[in-house]
Scaffold this active site. Structure first.
Site, PDB file in Angstrom:
ATOM      1  N   ASP A 155       0.875  -1.066  -0.088  1.00  0.00           N
ATOM      2  CA  ASP A 155       0.072   0.047  -0.164  1.00  0.00           C
ATOM      3  C   ASP A 155       0.961   1.365   0.000  1.00  0.00           C
ATOM      4  O   ASP A 155       2.126   1.201   0.117  1.00  0.00           O
ATOM      5  CB  ASP A 155      -0.984   0.083   0.966  1.00  0.00           C
ATOM      6  CG  ASP A 155      -0.494  -0.447   2.314  1.00  0.00           C
ATOM      7  OD1 ASP A 155       0.712  -0.478   2.805  1.00  0.00           O
ATOM      8  OD2 ASP A 155      -0.979  -1.079   3.412  1.00  0.00           O
TER       9      ASP A 155
ATOM     10  N   ASP B 128      -8.053  -2.686  13.524  1.00  0.00           N
ATOM     11  CA  ASP B 128      -9.117  -2.865  13.278  1.00  0.00           C
ATOM     12  C   ASP B 128      -9.362  -4.221  12.416  1.00  0.00           C
ATOM     13  O   ASP B 128     -10.347  -4.387  11.725  1.00  0.00           O
ATOM     14  CB  ASP B 128      -9.932  -1.730  12.477  1.00  0.00           C
ATOM     15  CG  ASP B 128      -9.071  -1.388  11.272  1.00  0.00           C
ATOM     16  OD1 ASP B 128      -8.008  -1.971  10.980  1.00  0.00           O
ATOM     17  OD2 ASP B 128      -9.535  -0.294  10.456  1.00  0.00           O
TER      18      ASP B 128
ATOM     19  N   HIS C 289      -7.273  -4.883   9.784  1.00  0.00           N
ATOM     20  CA  HIS C 289      -6.959  -4.524   8.282  1.00  0.00           C
ATOM     21  C   HIS C 289      -5.656  -5.096   7.777  1.00  0.00           C
ATOM     22  O   HIS C 289      -4.819  -5.417   8.729  1.00  0.00           O
ATOM     23  CB  HIS C 289      -7.174  -2.980   7.861  1.00  0.00           C
ATOM     24  CG  HIS C 289      -5.987  -2.110   8.360  1.00  0.00           C
ATOM     25  ND1 HIS C 289      -6.046  -1.182   9.201  1.00  0.00           N
ATOM     26  CD2 HIS C 289      -4.773  -2.236   8.516  1.00  0.00           C
ATOM     27  CE1 HIS C 289      -4.979  -0.579   9.357  1.00  0.00           C
ATOM     28  NE2 HIS C 289      -4.042  -1.220   9.082  1.00  0.00           N
TER      29      HIS C 289
ATOM     30  N   GLU D  10      -9.471  -2.222   4.709  1.00  0.00           N
ATOM     31  CA  GLU D  10     -10.379  -1.719   6.151  1.00  0.00           C
ATOM     32  C   GLU D  10     -11.552  -2.489   6.071  1.00  0.00           C
ATOM     33  O   GLU D  10     -12.167  -2.941   5.227  1.00  0.00           O
ATOM     34  CB  GLU D  10     -10.792  -0.307   5.890  1.00  0.00           C
ATOM     35  CG  GLU D  10      -9.479   0.620   5.871  1.00  0.00           C
ATOM     36  CD  GLU D  10      -8.921   0.797   7.423  1.00  0.00           C
ATOM     37  OE1 GLU D  10      -8.782  -0.014   8.002  1.00  0.00           O
ATOM     38  OE2 GLU D  10      -8.057   1.999   7.622  1.00  0.00           O
TER      39      GLU D  10
END
Ligand code: GLP
Length: 235
Positions: free
Chosen positions: A67, A136, A138, A143
């Protein structure tokens, strides 16, 4: 899934470095999927050391990063381009042309994503993908959502991710780029081997959900339960 617990970050990182080194020794032209964040820094230190000791070479290795922040130029110190240079690429013998990251300043993010997915396919897919996990759940910047995001895409970062990454931007979540380009789950799941690293006890709760809870898009890492060759390393 093979799940291994270690006594310390150092022990986990050493094991991860030997796993990646084994992959490179068995296939010197390996295609590696690489991660950023604080988690893999020890792994990259270990790889740099193994390179210095003459045990591995990156001369024929190709890398694709997961990313990049959208809107950050490669030269920005907190870009993932800069991160990779700092922690790995400047320390080993990998030719720059064989390292790939998405262009965080691409004018047409959808086009940049198509290009990136196509480049990974053209390279024959990923032999080994290194992953960290976000608070979370990810992986990369995939996400939590209503469905699993399959292709490379532009994503709005979750407020919890902005808060978690604020430490790299002077502690202010408002300074963290609000969006990012991320490899999708198809490429990640297409990797022939996955190393998921979990950085510390504060992530045990989300790791438990990811590897032991139901497979669901609200916990993106849970999709890894469907992959046949995942090593989960944690301490
Ligand atoms: C970051 C990265 C992820 C990383 C995760 C965990 O924002 N995009 O690839 O795995 O969040 O970060 P850290 O390793 O710093 O805990």
């Amino acid at each position: 899934m093979n799940v291994r617990q270690f006594d310390s970050y150092e022990a986990m990182s050493r094991y991860a470095a030997f796993s990646v080194a084994t992959q490179i020794r068995q296939k010197p032209d390996s295609v590696l999927g690489l991660a950023t964040g604080s988690t893999p820094i020890g792994l990259y230190d270990g790889l740099a050391q193994l390179y210095q000791e003459g045990l591995i070479s990156f001369r024929r290795v190709t890398t694709f990063n997961l990313d990049e922040y959208y809107g950050l130029p490669a030269e920005h110190p907190e870009s993932y381009h800069a991160f990779m240079k700092r922690y790995l690429f400047s320390k080993v013998d990998i030719p720059a042309a064989q390292t790939h990251l998405m262009d965080g300043c691409a004018k047409d993010p959808a086009e940049e994503c198509r290009r990136y997915d196509a480049a990974i396919t053209a390279a024959g897919g990923l032999d080994l993908q290194v992953l960290g996990i976000g608070f979370d759940g990810h992986i990369g910047f995939n996400e939590p959502g209503d469905s699993f995001a399959v292709d490379c895409h532009l994503v709005q970062l979750d407020p919890s991710t902005l808060a978690a990454n604020a430490r790299f931007f002077g502690g202010d979540p408002a300074k963290v780029p609000a969006s990012a380009l991320t490899m999708g789950l198809r490429c990640i799941m297409g990797a022939r081997h996955i190393l998921l690293l979990c950085n510390g006890p504060e992530k045990h709760a989300i790791l438990k959900q990811a590897i032991g809870g139901p497979v669901r898009p609200e916990v993106p890492a849970s999709i890894l339960q469907l992959h046949p060759n995942v090593d989960v390393l944690f301490f």
